[in-house]
Scaffold this active site. Structure first.
Site, short mmCIF file in Angstrom:
data_model
loop_
_atom_site.label_atom_id
_atom_site.label_comp_id
_atom_site.label_asym_id
_atom_site.label_seq_id
_atom_site.Cartn_x
_atom_site.Cartn_y
_atom_site.Cartn_z
N GLU A 1 33.44 -1.68 -42.04
CA GLU A 1 34.13 -0.69 -42.87
C GLU A 1 35.00 0.17 -41.96
OE1 GLU A 1 31.65 1.63 -45.55
OE2 GLU A 1 32.89 3.42 -45.22
N GLU B 1 38.63 10.15 -44.46
CA GLU B 1 37.71 10.76 -45.42
C GLU B 1 37.90 12.26 -45.28
OE1 GLU B 1 33.61 8.87 -46.07
OE2 GLU B 1 34.10 8.42 -43.99
#
Lengths: 270, 471
Positions: free
Chosen positions: A152, A157
């Site tokens: 990932e 974020e």
């Protein structure tokens, strides 16, 4: 001996340059090298996101998409729409099929998968505690090997409770969740929730460089990960805005809804 | 040899970069200050007061005047901090700590900054009432304050956003604080402040502003009555992600009136009624509409009460613009639990009017000292009922004497109540009432008069003027 000194010089130089850039915006750092545009999603066609590129994830996943997230993802235009040259993902506080919030999540799984390149998006983040928008990627082989073996790459974020910081992260086998390889970037001036910023990675064989605007802040290579390097393979893209969950915590009474994550474009270069 | 030279270069290069970083991040305050008519210095206290002059600490009335000192034993950075010793509530020198820090001279130009910041810690966890700036004890035009600030025992940075720095071109009110012991059972404590300065943070987000506490408030007025827009709050989102309400002077807002023939509003939020009609006062902040409004219902020209003609020498006045009034404790005691009456007193061309709304009963007290009306023969007051007089409506006027002990109760208080009804009571016209003391047999003495009570309200409005004793 000479080699050691050279690499010392290099690391000191990079560190100093980052410090310098933090204070003076007009000095440029060599952030990107890949400049040939090979894919662009400009979100120019009003309506639902282009179905040839995007899939919707609907519902609450397992255990709030693995993070105790509190939103129900829908494909309704109230939660996701392309309008005025922007993709708008909007989180709402509403009772919906047992959840207290709604939002949206789209992926390019099976429709656009990419190995290596410079992948960036121009995004304006939402305002408020408990909101957790992201632009990220998962290994295209996730259905065969599952997570975290598939890998990932979290290009950005952002937590609404910290409007001047964001973070870039890689997860893989042996280094996932709390053990992931992550780094924060904090703005010296300005915020992420009131203006657009460009978030990207430059990714090649055995390296991923993370950048925000003109600042390179995170570089990951196989020597940085305490496990198998799973990033020399195709990945697909994900855009979403979660509400609540383990990482951001719940929205509180200061969080005003609805809140929108604005995506101006996604561009891929080689 | 080659390696060590390289190391030297690396170090020099690194040093150079760090030095340049320092220069580009830190403001060179003294250079900026020399160019401007008004100093652009942001610092107020670092290890000592900065450019404040010698006389800058002005305590609030009732506060302990020496609560502030410089503490060279405690600091967040450098060698000293400011120490504030909040007294016990029963300290005879002052029951709380509070003051303004007013810079001497012409004032400072703060237009380059967006926040007042400082580090603070306390001897125990406390909630401190107010921190702010913009108060100079002159016109107090641009006050901005945060309230109920939670302070721990470790240094914490406090950020007070400047609502609109473009207004602060010659500000003298650098800092203000008020700290009491309400939350500490009346016991004092100490807090310290360091690195107090105006800063450009560049990451404060302007949010919603509101006036009148965000409510849509209606006021009934007359021509030339002034009203005030108040309870002005601007919300900001701090770089910590926390919403911060800043309580600000109305002068930070831009006001407008929906009908300037009915009412106008000035920069300070003072509304003047001009003619009969309705006008809605609203505000914008940073070009964005503030929530809340003030609706002015102007009833037209006010009919003043009959102007008193008696000589001051023959009068002991409780409330009148025609006479000097004796000391009055209050014109509305807000006596709980049964009183509903609220005071919305107003002034028309310098004529002050007691305006009792939601009137059921209300007490006026003048007990310090009590009034000796032995030489007076009558009580007088003027009343105006803007609404209809309901059938059976009474107005009872009660004069109270506190007796020889001069204080309420003690068994020696006496009173007399006089009742008025229609047709004495009329609507929309001044009703002048004169009661001779000879008609107040309930009053054993008038040597220690201390209260006048009006009773008999039905929740409507009553204006009162010219309350006095005379002979």
């Amino acid at each position: 001996m000479k080699i050691i000194n050279k690499s010392l010089f290099k690391s000191v130089f990079i560190l100093s340059t980052v410090l310098f850039l933090g204070c003076s915006e007009d000095e440029k750092q060599t952030v990107i090298t890949k400049t040939r545009l090979v894919m662009q999603e400009e979100f120019d066609v009003n309506g639902a996101p282009n179905p040839e590129l995007w899939n919707f994830d609907i519902g609450t996943g397992n255990n709030g998409w693995g993070n105790n997230e509190q939103q129900f993802y829908t494909d309704r235009p109230e939660n996701i729409i392309v309008e005025g040259g922007m993709l708008k993902i909007t989180a709402r506080r509403e009772l919906y099929l047992g959840s207290s919030f709604t939002s949206a999540r789209i992926t390019s799984k099976g429709k656009y998968e990419k190995k290596y390149g410079r992948i960036e998006a121009r995004i304006k983040m939402p305002l408020g505690r408990g909101l957790w928008p992201a632009f990220w990627m998962l290994g295209a082989n996730i259905d065969e090997v599952s997570w975290p073996q598939c890998g990932e790459i979290d290009i950005v974020e952002y937590l609404g409770s910290n409007p001047i910081s964001m973070f870039g992260t890689v997860h893989g086998p042996g280094y996932f969740g709390g053990e992931s390889i992550s780094k924060n970037y904090t703005l010296k001036t300005g915020r992420f929730d009131n203006e657009f910023h460009v978030y990207g990675i430059e990714w090649g064989e055995n390296y991923i460089n993370f950048y925000v605007d003109d600042a390179l802040y995170h570089r990951v290579t196989p020597s940085d990960v305490p496990g198998e390097w799973v990033f020399n393979q195709p990945y697909f893209m994900i855009l979403n805005m979660a509400v609540g969950g383990n990482l951001p915590g719940s929205p509180n009474d200061q969080t005003a809804f609805p809140q929108t994550m604005w995506v101006d474009y996604i561009r891929v270069y080689e | 040899m080659k390696n060590s030279k390289m190391n030297f270069l690396v170090k020099t290069f690194l040093f150079g970069l760090v030095f340049m970083t320092f220069l580009s991040c830190e403001r060179d305050l003294s250079d900026e200050a020399t160019d401007a008519t008004f100093s652009k210095t942001g610092a107020i206290f670092l290890d000592a007061p900065v450019e404040m002059g010698s006389d800058f600490y002005f305590p609030y009335g009732g506060s302990k005047p020496n609560a502030w000192s410089v503490d060279d034993q405690v600091s967040y950075k450098g060698s000293a901090s400011m120490r504030f010793d909040v007294p016990n509530a029963n300290d005879p020198e002052g029951s709380y700590a509070g003051a303004i820090f007013r810079t001497e001279g012409a004032g400072r130009n703060l237009t380059d900054y967006d926040a007042l910041t400082f580090y603070v810690k306390a001897s125990q966890g406390v909630v401190i009432g107010e921190f702010g700036f913009g108060e100079d004890f002159i016109d107090n035009k641009y006050i901005a304050t945060i309230r109920n600030v939670s302070i721990g025992t470790n240094w914490t940075k406090i950020i007070i956003p400047i609502p609109d720095a473009s207004k602060l071109v010659k500000e003298r009110g650098m800092f203000r604080y008020a700290a009491g012991s309400q939350g500490t059972n009346g016991f004092g404590y100490t807090f310290w402040i360091d690195e107090l300065k105006f800063e450009k943070l560049g990451n404060i987000l302007n949010g919603q502003a509101s006036i009148m506490n965000g409510q849509n408030v209606t006021q009934n007025t007359f021509v030339n009555v002034t009203s005030t827009v108040d309870n002005v709050v601007v919300n900001f989102n701090l770089p910590t992600g926390i919403n911060q309400a800043v309580f600000v002077s109305p002068a930070y807002m831009n006001f407008s009136s929906s009908d300037t023939t009915v009412a106008t509003v000035n920069d300070a939020g003072v509304v003047t009624s001009l003619s009969a009609g309705t006008a809605v006062i609203t505000a914008t902040f940073n070009g964005v509409q503030a929530t809340g409004s003030l609706t002015i219902n102007c009833a037209g020209t006010f009919v003043n009460a009959p102007v008193p003609t008696r000589n001051q020498a023959n009068v002991i006045s409780i409330f009148s613009d025609a006479y000097s009034n004796v000391p009055v404790n209050y014109y509305n005691g807000y006596w709980q639990p049964w009183q509903t009456t609220v005071s919305n007193d107003f002034s028309v061309n310098g004529d002050n009017i007691l305006n009792y709304t939601i009137f059921n009963f209300v007490g006026i007290e003048f007990s310090s000292p009590t009034v000796n009306a032995t030489n007076m023969t009558h009580f007088h007051a003027d009343f105006f009922f803007p609404g209809p007089i309901a059938p059976g409506r009474q107005l009872r006027v009660i004069v109270v004497d506190f007796g020889p002990n001069g204080v309420f109760s003690g068994g020696d208080d006496t009173r007399h109540s006089t009742t008025f009804t229609a047709p004495t009571l009329v609507s929309n016209s001044w009703v002048s009432i004169d009661i001779p003391f000879s008609a107040m047999p309930g009053l054993a003495s008038r040597q220690n008069l201390a209260q006048i009570i009006f009773e008999g309200g039905d929740g409507s409005i009553m204006y009162v003027d010219n309350v006095y004793f005379y002979n």
